[in-house]
Write a protein that holds these residues in place. Structure first.
Motif, short mmCIF file in Angstrom:
data_model
loop_
_atom_site.label_atom_id
_atom_site.label_comp_id
_atom_site.label_asym_id
_atom_site.label_seq_id
_atom_site.Cartn_x
_atom_site.Cartn_y
_atom_site.Cartn_z
N LYS A 1 6.27 -23.13 41.30
CA LYS A 1 5.17 -23.65 40.49
C LYS A 1 3.83 -23.06 40.93
O LYS A 1 2.99 -22.73 40.10
CB LYS A 1 5.13 -25.17 40.58
N LEU A 2 3.65 -22.93 42.25
CA LEU A 2 2.39 -22.38 42.75
C LEU A 2 2.23 -20.91 42.39
O LEU A 2 1.11 -20.43 42.19
CB LEU A 2 2.33 -22.56 44.27
N GLN A 3 3.33 -20.18 42.31
CA GLN A 3 3.27 -18.75 42.01
C GLN A 3 2.74 -18.47 40.62
O GLN A 3 2.29 -17.36 40.34
CB GLN A 3 4.66 -18.13 42.20
N ARG A 4 2.78 -19.47 39.75
CA ARG A 4 2.25 -19.29 38.40
C ARG A 4 0.73 -19.17 38.40
O ARG A 4 0.14 -18.73 37.41
CB ARG A 4 2.67 -20.46 37.52
N MET A 5 0.10 -19.54 39.50
CA MET A 5 -1.35 -19.50 39.58
C MET A 5 -1.87 -18.17 40.13
O MET A 5 -3.08 -17.95 40.21
CB MET A 5 -1.86 -20.65 40.45
N VAL A 6 -0.95 -17.30 40.53
CA VAL A 6 -1.34 -15.99 41.05
C VAL A 6 -0.50 -14.93 40.35
O VAL A 6 0.48 -15.23 39.67
CB VAL A 6 -1.15 -15.90 42.58
N TYR A 7 -0.89 -13.68 40.52
CA TYR A 7 -0.14 -12.59 39.92
C TYR A 7 1.11 -12.29 40.75
O TYR A 7 1.13 -12.53 41.96
CB TYR A 7 -1.00 -11.35 39.80
N PRO A 8 2.16 -11.77 40.12
CA PRO A 8 3.40 -11.46 40.86
C PRO A 8 3.14 -10.49 42.00
O PRO A 8 2.29 -9.60 41.90
CB PRO A 8 4.30 -10.83 39.79
N GLU A 9 3.86 -10.66 43.09
CA GLU A 9 3.72 -9.78 44.25
C GLU A 9 4.73 -8.66 44.14
O GLU A 9 5.94 -8.87 44.24
CB GLU A 9 3.93 -10.57 45.54
N LEU A 10 4.25 -7.44 43.97
CA LEU A 10 5.09 -6.26 43.79
C LEU A 10 4.61 -5.15 44.72
O LEU A 10 3.50 -5.19 45.24
CB LEU A 10 5.04 -5.78 42.34
#
Length: 340
Positions: free
Chosen positions: A137-146
């Motif tokens: 859920k928290l990852q939706r607030m930041v851009y994907p880590e690639l």
């Protein structure tokens, strides 16, 4: 603002730039991007010498080393305390949960997001790290880590696309229909030749060799000549001393170092059908050519310059713009090289 990308770009000179990192931040609110780039984007440079008070070299165990990787890793020194960071975005955690004091945040917004996402039930229960469902859920607030894979550009492609009016330039003998992003039929050939600008054609031709590229890096210690960006239009080019001011610390004119391509938008989980979503033609980053220490003395981060250049509707053709919005008007929609 959220972290868009960071790039490790060390330099031999000065010695203080042995470890050198560029951080690009952008606002996640698409409406903010209708204003100037200076209001919704930031780029910072941070650097330190090889011998410093924070990191030390450690050899990586043979069984942990992957083929082609260096056998040296950098770890915090024993006397250095790891900085508190926001559990949501990783920025400096200057605030803490008032109940458990174990979770830190950069802002009240992220504290509330963490609370609503699951920390409410975890707080005081002895669990300091979020569960997998909570973290998702928290990852939706930041851009994907690639991770960006670095590759050399094909010299033949680069050579064919360099130059504008010089003899042997990439446009010599090339018709608009040979380079247009949208295939041109006979009845549309005249429109395409008139509407498609030269910079856009050069841009498209250059990226055909690697259509998935998200970043282009230009600075090289082996090449003293400053390289030009790959512009997406003849309009809106940055101007030295105006949109690209000199370094505030040493006075040197900033130089082009890298550019972020429109293809990166494909990896940001952005709704491309939303007319208010984030968009750009290319983001151009200009930095101090001296990597001067002056910008990193007090706050450890020196602000550099990012300029945004958008695609021109006149440049790429009115019919192409209509095709992008669902009105083919007799033009085949074949958008393989880039996403606008």
């Amino acid at each position: 603002m959220s972290l868009l990308m960071q790039l490790y770009a060390p330099e031999d000179e000065p010695e203080s730039a042995f470890h050198r990192m560029l951080y690009v931040f952008i606002c996640r609110n698409g409406s903010c991007h209708r204003s100037s780039a200076s209001r919704c984007m930031r780029v910072f440079r941070s650097q330190m010498a090889e011998e410093n008070d924070v990191y030390q070299e450690e050899e990586e165990a043979d069984n942990m080393q992957e083929e082609g990787e260096d056998d040296v890793v950098w770890a915090l020194k024993e006397n250095v305390q790891k900085a508190a960071v926001c559990i949501v975005c990783g920025l400096a955690g200057t605030k803490a949960c008032s109940k458990c004091h174990k979770r830190t945040y950069c802002s009240r917004e992220h504290q509330l997001a963490d609370w609503e996402s699951g920390h409410r039930s975890q707080c005081g229960a002895g669990r300091s790290e979020p569960t997998a469902a909570h973290q998702k859920k928290l990852q939706r607030m930041v851009y994907p880590e690639l991770v960006v894979v670095s590759e050399e550009e094909d010299e033949q492609v680069a050579g064919e696309s360099d130059g504008e009016d010089d003899e042997g330039s990439d446009n010599e003998g090339i018709q608009a229909e040979d380079m247009a992003l949208v295939p041109v039929t006979n009845e549309k050939a005249e429109d395409s030749q008139v509407e498609v600008d030269k910079a856009f054609l050069v841009f498209q031709r250059r990226i055909q060799g690697s259509p998935d590229q998200v970043l282009r890096y230009a600075r090289s210690a082996d090449d003293a000549e400053e390289r030009e960006p790959l512009f997406v239009s003849d309009e809106g080019r940055p101007v030295a001393g105006d949109s690209v001011p000199d370094c505030e610390k040493c006075g040197a004119g900033r130089e082009f170092e890298m550019q972020i391509m429109p293809q990166m938008l494909n990896h940001l989980s952005i709704d491309s059908t939303d007319p208010t979503s984030i968009d750009w033609g290319t983001l151009l980053v200009y930095t101090c050519p001296n990597s001067c220490d002056g910008g990193c003395d007090d706050a450890a981060y020196a602000r550099e310059v990012v300029c945004r250049q958008n695609f021109s509707s006149q440049g790429i053709g009115e019919k192409f713009v209509r095709a992008m919005h669902g009105d083919d008007s007799g033009i085949t929609r074949q958008i393989e090289s880039l996403t606008i």
